[in-house]
Motif scaffolding. Structure first.
Motif, PDB file in Angstrom:
ATOM      1  N   ILE A  61      52.149  49.148  38.483  1.00  0.00           N
ATOM      2  CA  ILE A  61      51.998  49.381  37.046  1.00  0.00           C
ATOM      3  C   ILE A  61      50.651  50.072  36.853  1.00  0.00           C
ATOM      4  N   VAL A  62      50.670  51.283  36.296  1.00  0.00           N
ATOM      5  CA  VAL A  62      49.443  52.029  36.014  1.00  0.00           C
ATOM      6  C   VAL A  62      48.952  51.599  34.642  1.00  0.00           C
ATOM      7  N   LEU A  63      47.775  50.997  34.604  1.00  0.00           N
ATOM      8  CA  LEU A  63      47.252  50.384  33.384  1.00  0.00           C
ATOM      9  C   LEU A  63      46.454  51.401  32.569  1.00  0.00           C
ATOM     10  N   GLU A  64      47.131  52.377  32.020  1.00  0.00           N
ATOM     11  CA  GLU A  64      46.541  53.374  31.137  1.00  0.00           C
ATOM     12  C   GLU A  64      47.375  53.482  29.874  1.00  0.00           C
ATOM     13  N   GLY A  65      46.699  53.473  28.720  1.00  0.00           N
ATOM     14  CA  GLY A  65      47.407  53.559  27.447  1.00  0.00           C
ATOM     15  C   GLY A  65      48.200  52.318  27.131  1.00  0.00           C
ATOM     16  N   CYS A  66      47.695  51.161  27.513  1.00  0.00           N
ATOM     17  CA  CYS A  66      48.416  49.915  27.295  1.00  0.00           C
ATOM     18  C   CYS A  66      47.476  48.869  26.724  1.00  0.00           C
ATOM     19  N   THR A  67      48.051  47.799  26.234  1.00  0.00           N
ATOM     20  CA  THR A  67      47.302  46.651  25.720  1.00  0.00           C
ATOM     21  C   THR A  67      47.832  45.391  26.383  1.00  0.00           C
ATOM     22  N   ALA A  94      53.714  35.672  33.576  1.00  0.00           N
ATOM     23  CA  ALA A  94      53.310  34.293  33.300  1.00  0.00           C
ATOM     24  C   ALA A  94      52.484  33.779  34.471  1.00  0.00           C
ATOM     25  N   ALA A  95      51.400  33.103  34.129  1.00  0.00           N
ATOM     26  CA  ALA A  95      50.518  32.537  35.149  1.00  0.00           C
ATOM     27  C   ALA A  95      50.880  31.081  35.397  1.00  0.00           C
ATOM     28  N   GLU A  96      50.235  30.505  36.414  1.00  0.00           N
ATOM     29  CA  GLU A  96      50.529  29.122  36.775  1.00  0.00           C
ATOM     30  C   GLU A  96      49.612  28.126  36.078  1.00  0.00           C
ATOM     31  N   SER A  97      48.546  28.605  35.420  1.00  0.00           N
ATOM     32  CA  SER A  97      47.628  27.707  34.729  1.00  0.00           C
ATOM     33  C   SER A  97      46.930  28.480  33.616  1.00  0.00           C
ATOM     34  N   GLN A  98      46.242  27.734  32.756  1.00  0.00           N
ATOM     35  CA  GLN A  98      45.509  28.363  31.661  1.00  0.00           C
ATOM     36  C   GLN A  98      44.355  29.202  32.192  1.00  0.00           C
ATOM     37  N   ALA A  99      43.636  28.687  33.185  1.00  0.00           N
ATOM     38  CA  ALA A  99      42.503  29.438  33.742  1.00  0.00           C
ATOM     39  C   ALA A  99      42.970  30.726  34.415  1.00  0.00           C
ATOM     40  N   ALA A 100      44.096  30.659  35.134  1.00  0.00           N
ATOM     41  CA  ALA A 100      44.618  31.866  35.781  1.00  0.00           C
ATOM     42  C   ALA A 100      45.059  32.894  34.748  1.00  0.00           C
ATOM     43  N   MET A 101      45.668  32.437  33.651  1.00  0.00           N
ATOM     44  CA  MET A 101      46.102  33.370  32.606  1.00  0.00           C
ATOM     45  C   MET A 101      44.896  34.065  31.974  1.00  0.00           C
ATOM     46  N   GLU A 102      43.854  33.316  31.657  1.00  0.00           N
ATOM     47  CA  GLU A 102      42.666  33.927  31.058  1.00  0.00           C
ATOM     48  C   GLU A 102      42.010  34.920  32.013  1.00  0.00           C
ATOM     49  N   SER A 103      41.978  34.582  33.296  1.00  0.00           N
ATOM     50  CA  SER A 103      41.390  35.488  34.276  1.00  0.00           C
ATOM     51  C   SER A 103      42.173  36.788  34.377  1.00  0.00           C
ATOM     52  N   TRP A 104      43.495  36.699  34.390  1.00  0.00           N
ATOM     53  CA  TRP A 104      44.313  37.906  34.504  1.00  0.00           C
ATOM     54  C   TRP A 104      44.239  38.753  33.235  1.00  0.00           C
ATOM     55  N   VAL A 105      44.266  38.129  32.086  1.00  0.00           N
ATOM     56  CA  VAL A 105      44.178  38.895  30.837  1.00  0.00           C
ATOM     57  C   VAL A 105      42.842  39.631  30.748  1.00  0.00           C
ATOM     58  N   LYS A 106      41.778  38.989  31.156  1.00  0.00           N
ATOM     59  CA  LYS A 106      40.474  39.633  31.097  1.00  0.00           C
ATOM     60  C   LYS A 106      40.379  40.793  32.081  1.00  0.00           C
ATOM     61  N   SER A 107      40.824  40.593  33.316  1.00  0.00           N
ATOM     62  CA  SER A 107      40.719  41.658  34.314  1.00  0.00           C
ATOM     63  C   SER A 107      41.655  42.813  34.006  1.00  0.00           C
ATOM     64  N   LEU A 108      42.848  42.548  33.480  1.00  0.00           N
ATOM     65  CA  LEU A 108      43.776  43.627  33.145  1.00  0.00           C
ATOM     66  C   LEU A 108      43.288  44.418  31.934  1.00  0.00           C
ATOM     67  N   SER A 109      42.626  43.758  30.992  1.00  0.00           N
ATOM     68  CA  SER A 109      42.129  44.466  29.809  1.00  0.00           C
ATOM     69  C   SER A 109      40.977  45.398  30.150  1.00  0.00           C
ATOM     70  N   ARG A 110      40.275  45.135  31.237  1.00  0.00           N
ATOM     71  CA  ARG A 110      39.137  45.962  31.627  1.00  0.00           C
ATOM     72  C   ARG A 110      39.458  46.946  32.748  1.00  0.00           C
TER      73      ARG A 110
END
Length: 259
Positions: A61-67, A94-110
């Motif tokens: 997945i190329v993360l350009e032009g996405c949210t 979907a992540a396996e925990s709340q901490a994993a979800m927050e980590s992935w959302v932050k890294s994917l947004s940047r």
């Protein structure tokens, strides 16, 4: 830049460091079932494999032009990658925990270059403010960066005009003094109030006038010096007798009572 499957597979499995990696549940495009996949984020590319030991990715997945945003789903800790456009696909993970979800959302947004471009612009703006100061304090006029030169804090002085001090400063009463340099015995020039000599060099501060003892003080000092030896002898003899007496008492106590 031209990419193909071989180059993408090599980049996904090479030893270059990953920005994030871990297991996520990915919802299918046609079927709503979730499948557990191993995801690896490198730069703005999100690779996913069937297993962690797989040698080739299943997709990218190329993360350009996405949210990246949270979404409602049957799975807990779910989030979605949405692309702009009517026919663009939305990836639900979907992540396996709340901490994993927050980590992935932050890294994917940047991960996108748009975010990096914004970060670079903000850093350039901060650097410009640090270099030139606030725009209101510059009076609306700025010099070009290439022509900017730091202003000296004081008057410019050539090193050859500085006064040459002697290698060993003369001392008076064991202390080096400024007035012993050549020419210091001349009376100060009171016509110049700037503290510099005729050549513009700074002059050392003048020493305070010496205090000379009066005749009465000198006489009392001589009398005290004359009396000091006799006084010391009397004190020495007095305390010496006391010490001798104490030593004699101690020796007698040590020997014990006489029979």
């Amino acid at each position: 830049m031209k990419l193909n499957e071989r180059s993408l597979a090599f980049y996904a499995t090479c030893d270059s460091p990953a920005d994030n990696a871990g297991f996520l549940y990915k919802r299918g495009e046609r079927h709503t079932a979730y499948h557990r996949r191993w995801f690896v984020l490198k730069g703005n590319m999100l690779f996913y494999f069937e297993e962690r030991e797989s040698r080739e990715p299943v997709g990218v997945i190329v993360l350009e032009g996405c949210t990246v945003e949270l979404c409602d789903s049957a799975e807990e800790f779910a989030f979605a990658i949405r692309f702009s456009g009517t026919k663009s696909r939305t990836y639900v993970l979907a992540a396996e925990s709340q901490a994993a979800m927050e980590s992935w959302v932050k890294s994917l947004s940047r991960a996108s270059f748009d975010y990096m471009r914004l970060v670079v612009r903000e850093l350039e703006k901060q650097l410009e403010e640090m270099r030139w100061g606030p725009a209101s304090g510059c009076g609306g006029c700025r010099q070009l960066p290439g022509s900017w030169k730091p202003k000296p804090s004081g008057p410019e002085r050539s090193p050859e005009r500085l006064p040459a001090l002697p290698a060993i400063l003369p001392k008076e009463n064991g202390c080096a003094v400024w007035n012993n340099v050549p020419g210091a015995d001349r009376p100060p020039d009171t016509s110049i109030c700037s503290g510099d000599d005729s050549e513009g060099n700074p002059r050392p501060p003048p020493l305070p006038p010496r205090r000379r003892a009066s005749s009465s003080e000198a006489g009392s000092a001589g009398v005290a010096a004359a009396e000091s030896p006799s006084t010391f002898c009397r004190l020495h003899e007095r305390y010496g007798q006391e010490v001798a007496r104490l030593r004699q008492d101690w020796l007698e106590r040590r020997r014990g009572p006489r029979p």
